[in-house]
Design a protein around this motif. Sequence first.
Motif, mmCIF file in Angstrom:
data_model
loop_
_atom_site.group_PDB
_atom_site.id
_atom_site.type_symbol
_atom_site.label_atom_id
_atom_site.label_comp_id
_atom_site.label_asym_id
_atom_site.label_seq_id
_atom_site.Cartn_x
_atom_site.Cartn_y
_atom_site.Cartn_z
ATOM 1 N N GLY A 108 0.903 -0.977 0.146
ATOM 2 C CA GLY A 108 -0.060 0.028 0.025
ATOM 3 C C GLY A 108 0.811 1.291 -0.120
ATOM 4 N N CYS A 109 2.035 1.280 0.640
ATOM 5 C CA CYS A 109 2.877 2.220 0.503
ATOM 6 C C CYS A 109 3.913 2.392 -0.922
ATOM 7 C CB CYS A 109 4.188 2.216 1.435
ATOM 8 S SG CYS A 109 3.847 1.936 3.034
ATOM 9 N N ASN A 110 4.204 3.606 -1.395
ATOM 10 C CA ASN A 110 5.198 3.830 -2.279
ATOM 11 C C ASN A 110 6.419 4.324 -2.029
ATOM 12 O OD1 ASN A 110 5.367 6.483 -3.184
ATOM 13 N ND2 ASN A 110 3.238 6.068 -3.258
ATOM 14 N N VAL A 111 7.658 3.911 -2.448
ATOM 15 C CA VAL A 111 8.935 4.704 -2.401
ATOM 16 C C VAL A 111 9.149 5.151 -3.694
ATOM 17 C CG1 VAL A 111 11.191 4.082 -1.945
ATOM 18 C CG2 VAL A 111 9.396 3.071 -0.728
ATOM 19 N N VAL A 112 9.789 6.542 -3.572
ATOM 20 C CA VAL A 112 10.173 7.183 -4.863
ATOM 21 C C VAL A 112 11.474 6.966 -4.673
ATOM 22 C CG1 VAL A 112 10.470 9.585 -5.792
ATOM 23 C CG2 VAL A 112 8.101 8.737 -4.736
ATOM 24 N N LEU A 113 12.115 6.721 -6.209
ATOM 25 C CA LEU A 113 13.405 6.345 -6.548
ATOM 26 C C LEU A 113 13.964 7.367 -7.721
ATOM 27 C CD1 LEU A 113 13.732 2.573 -6.171
ATOM 28 C CD2 LEU A 113 14.105 4.085 -4.465
ATOM 29 N N SER A 114 15.161 7.710 -7.735
ATOM 30 C CA SER A 114 15.440 8.444 -9.005
ATOM 31 C C SER A 114 15.903 7.418 -10.062
ATOM 32 C CB SER A 114 16.541 9.524 -8.551
ATOM 33 O OG SER A 114 17.048 10.053 -9.684
ATOM 34 N N GLU A 115 15.570 7.970 -11.228
ATOM 35 C CA GLU A 115 15.713 6.870 -12.378
ATOM 36 C C GLU A 115 17.063 6.435 -12.523
ATOM 37 O OE1 GLU A 115 15.306 8.740 -16.056
ATOM 38 O OE2 GLU A 115 15.394 6.936 -17.097
ATOM 39 N N TYR A 116 18.121 6.976 -12.372
ATOM 40 C CA TYR A 116 19.506 6.458 -12.267
ATOM 41 C C TYR A 116 20.050 6.530 -10.850
ATOM 42 C CZ TYR A 116 19.158 6.446 -17.260
ATOM 43 O OH TYR A 116 18.790 6.106 -18.474
ATOM 44 N N GLY A 117 19.241 6.076 -9.833
ATOM 45 C CA GLY A 117 19.858 5.787 -8.620
ATOM 46 C C GLY A 117 20.224 4.298 -8.529
ATOM 47 N N TYR A 118 20.829 3.914 -7.457
ATOM 48 C CA TYR A 118 21.402 2.659 -7.285
ATOM 49 C C TYR A 118 20.408 1.537 -7.382
ATOM 50 C CZ TYR A 118 24.378 -0.560 -4.600
ATOM 51 O OH TYR A 118 25.086 -1.822 -4.142
ATOM 52 N N CYS A 119 20.843 0.555 -8.160
ATOM 53 C CA CYS A 119 20.180 -0.512 -8.659
ATOM 54 C C CYS A 119 19.626 -1.467 -7.789
ATOM 55 C CB CYS A 119 20.548 -1.216 -9.783
ATOM 56 S SG CYS A 119 22.063 -2.102 -9.537
ATOM 57 N N ALA A 120 20.459 -1.432 -6.423
ATOM 58 C CA ALA A 120 19.884 -2.294 -5.335
ATOM 59 C C ALA A 120 18.828 -1.952 -4.759
ATOM 60 C CB ALA A 120 21.048 -2.411 -4.491
ATOM 61 N N TYR A 121 18.172 -0.772 -4.791
ATOM 62 C CA TYR A 121 16.838 -0.272 -3.902
ATOM 63 C C TYR A 121 15.603 -0.819 -4.304
ATOM 64 C CZ TYR A 121 20.292 3.832 -3.275
ATOM 65 O OH TYR A 121 21.092 4.694 -2.842
ATOM 66 N N PRO A 122 15.325 -1.010 -5.794
ATOM 67 C CA PRO A 122 14.087 -1.460 -5.974
ATOM 68 C C PRO A 122 13.662 -2.842 -5.557
ATOM 69 C CG PRO A 122 14.936 -0.657 -8.027
ATOM 70 C CD PRO A 122 16.264 -0.615 -7.010
ATOM 71 N N PRO A 123 14.411 -3.863 -5.576
ATOM 72 C CA PRO A 123 14.278 -4.953 -4.799
ATOM 73 C C PRO A 123 13.835 -5.127 -3.466
ATOM 74 C CG PRO A 123 16.333 -5.137 -6.114
ATOM 75 C CD PRO A 123 15.901 -3.723 -5.872
ATOM 76 N N LEU A 124 14.458 -4.224 -2.555
ATOM 77 C CA LEU A 124 14.131 -4.025 -1.131
ATOM 78 C C LEU A 124 12.815 -3.487 -0.945
ATOM 79 C CD1 LEU A 124 17.561 -2.115 -0.019
ATOM 80 C CD2 LEU A 124 17.090 -4.689 -0.103
ATOM 81 N N VAL A 125 12.324 -2.493 -1.929
ATOM 82 C CA VAL A 125 10.974 -2.097 -2.146
ATOM 83 C C VAL A 125 9.839 -3.198 -2.385
ATOM 84 C CG1 VAL A 125 9.446 -0.234 -2.627
ATOM 85 C CG2 VAL A 125 11.696 0.324 -2.202
ATOM 86 N N THR A 126 10.195 -3.893 -3.220
ATOM 87 C CA THR A 126 9.336 -4.970 -4.042
ATOM 88 C C THR A 126 9.192 -6.207 -2.850
ATOM 89 O OG1 THR A 126 10.326 -4.310 -6.078
ATOM 90 C CG2 THR A 126 8.907 -6.338 -5.994
ATOM 91 N N ALA A 127 10.333 -6.331 -2.095
ATOM 92 C CA ALA A 127 10.065 -7.395 -1.200
ATOM 93 C C ALA A 127 9.391 -7.072 -0.104
ATOM 94 C CB ALA A 127 11.633 -7.572 -0.720
ATOM 95 N N GLN A 128 9.093 -5.907 0.237
ATOM 96 C CA GLN A 128 8.260 -5.363 1.139
ATOM 97 C C GLN A 128 6.718 -5.183 0.676
ATOM 98 O OE1 GLN A 128 10.545 -6.009 3.812
ATOM 99 N NE2 GLN A 128 8.965 -4.956 4.740
ATOM 100 N N GLY A 129 6.458 -5.610 -0.620
ATOM 101 C CA GLY A 129 5.118 -5.378 -1.263
ATOM 102 C C GLY A 129 4.762 -3.931 -1.405
ATOM 103 N N GLY A 130 6.002 -3.236 -1.448
ATOM 104 C CA GLY A 130 5.937 -1.800 -1.778
ATOM 105 C C GLY A 130 5.978 -1.311 -3.247
ATOM 106 N N GLU A 131 5.477 -0.382 -3.529
ATOM 107 C CA GLU A 131 5.193 0.250 -5.026
ATOM 108 C C GLU A 131 6.484 1.032 -5.325
ATOM 109 O OE1 GLU A 131 3.303 3.377 -8.043
ATOM 110 O OE2 GLU A 131 2.344 2.855 -6.082
ATOM 111 N N VAL A 132 7.327 0.669 -6.274
ATOM 112 C CA VAL A 132 8.371 1.452 -6.611
ATOM 113 C C VAL A 132 8.014 2.732 -7.555
ATOM 114 C CG1 VAL A 132 10.722 1.866 -8.094
ATOM 115 C CG2 VAL A 132 10.069 -0.284 -6.399
ATOM 116 N N ARG A 133 8.296 4.113 -7.514
ATOM 117 C CA ARG A 133 7.914 5.095 -8.195
ATOM 118 C C ARG A 133 9.154 5.788 -8.710
ATOM 119 N NH1 ARG A 133 2.645 8.064 -6.563
ATOM 120 N NH2 ARG A 133 1.233 6.483 -6.832
ATOM 121 N N VAL A 134 9.392 5.892 -9.995
ATOM 122 C CA VAL A 134 10.811 6.242 -10.626
ATOM 123 C C VAL A 134 10.454 7.855 -10.945
ATOM 124 C CG1 VAL A 134 12.460 5.747 -12.374
ATOM 125 C CG2 VAL A 134 11.280 3.868 -11.365
#
Length: 377
Positions: A108-134
């Motif tokens: 139900g939460c989302n996390v905002v990431l920058s397009e060319y931010g570190y590629c290790a972040y998105p899986p951490l958010v997805t693992a929690q069931g969060g939405e990645v916003r780029v």
Amino acid sequence: MIDWGRLVAPGIRQLRPYRPGITEERLQRERGLSRIFKFSSNETPVEPSPAIAAAMAEALRKANRYPDAHALLERLSAKLQVPAQGLMLGNGSIDLIESVVRTFVAPGCNVVLSEYGYCAYPPLVTAQGGEVRVAASSGGFGHQVDRILASIDDNTRMVIVDSPSNLAGASLALAELDRLVHALPPRVILLLDEAYIEFADIDPTHTAALPLAFPNVIVARTFSKAYGLAGMRVGYAIADPDLASWVQRLRPPFPVGRVAMAGALAALDDTTHLQGVVQAARRGREQLATGLRELGVKVLANEGNFVLADFGDNGRRVYEGLLAQGLITRAMEAYGLPQQLRISIGAPHEVARLVEAVRELLQQPTGRAEKLQRSEA
Ligand SMILES: Cc1ncc(COP(=O)(O)O)c(C=O)c1O
């Protein structure tokens, strides 16, 4: 046979394993090469100073006892002028970044990431069931504060920004960072990942103080890069003590070993060593950027201990050709940039060797290198 995939938590089922840079040991095993130069994981080529090595050797003598983090926390607290209760130590900074995400991000939460931010972040958010916003980058792979702010909505729990960034060494200018911090709703956490801060032209005391004034800001730093202790795995986070107390609930007991903490403590005190590493990295950055530019390769200005180089259509060919000679660089396919290689700064003779190898590869007719075996990034 049990289908374990069906039993895995939904967020984890979607993940692909992180593919770290190839290690020297692996290249030796797989290709039987004896001389290997590693330019792939933004480590420092400089070995620990005698003082740091001696501190670690001394700590080894008490390896039979669990470690005590007090000395390192107190030393960091004094150096950074922040309360020790707001400091957290981790098995590398990625360990702490993961814990912060796990503490706060839920379905139900989302996390905002920058397009060319570190590629290790998105899986951490997805693992929690969060939405990645780029939030789309500007040209040059930098972070765009206005786009980050525009991506935030009522369900945004966190923004994660690496500055300087892992991909391109792009830093958020302090004025931009301040603008972001002031504009963020206080309920949205800003996780500022400063793995490369010591190499940048930014005063690190400014950002270390941010969590005191803005309790929704967490700063993550590491001993893996400028302090030269990547193999020891020590990172730290600076946070508001109350916020940190929530993250501490899921931290494991004794996350950092005794030898690693002794090394980190000695590295904090050995400012000569730190300055030597930083100056060598800056000189090497210049040597590498100049050498590559002379070959017609595009290199962006950068604030890390590496360069991002655009080889155009030759990206894969150069990567494979270098690897075949034991020169490990990092292909940037994980970022959708097959033409780019990220090359960490080595010792001056290593940089010279790499530039020479690139020169030879670029002079070769295209067909020959394409026959080289494909391997993963
Ligand atoms: C931007 C960034 N953050 C975090 C890390 C993780 O570093 P460590 O876990 O070694 O502290 C890295 C490693 O390359 C990085 O580039």
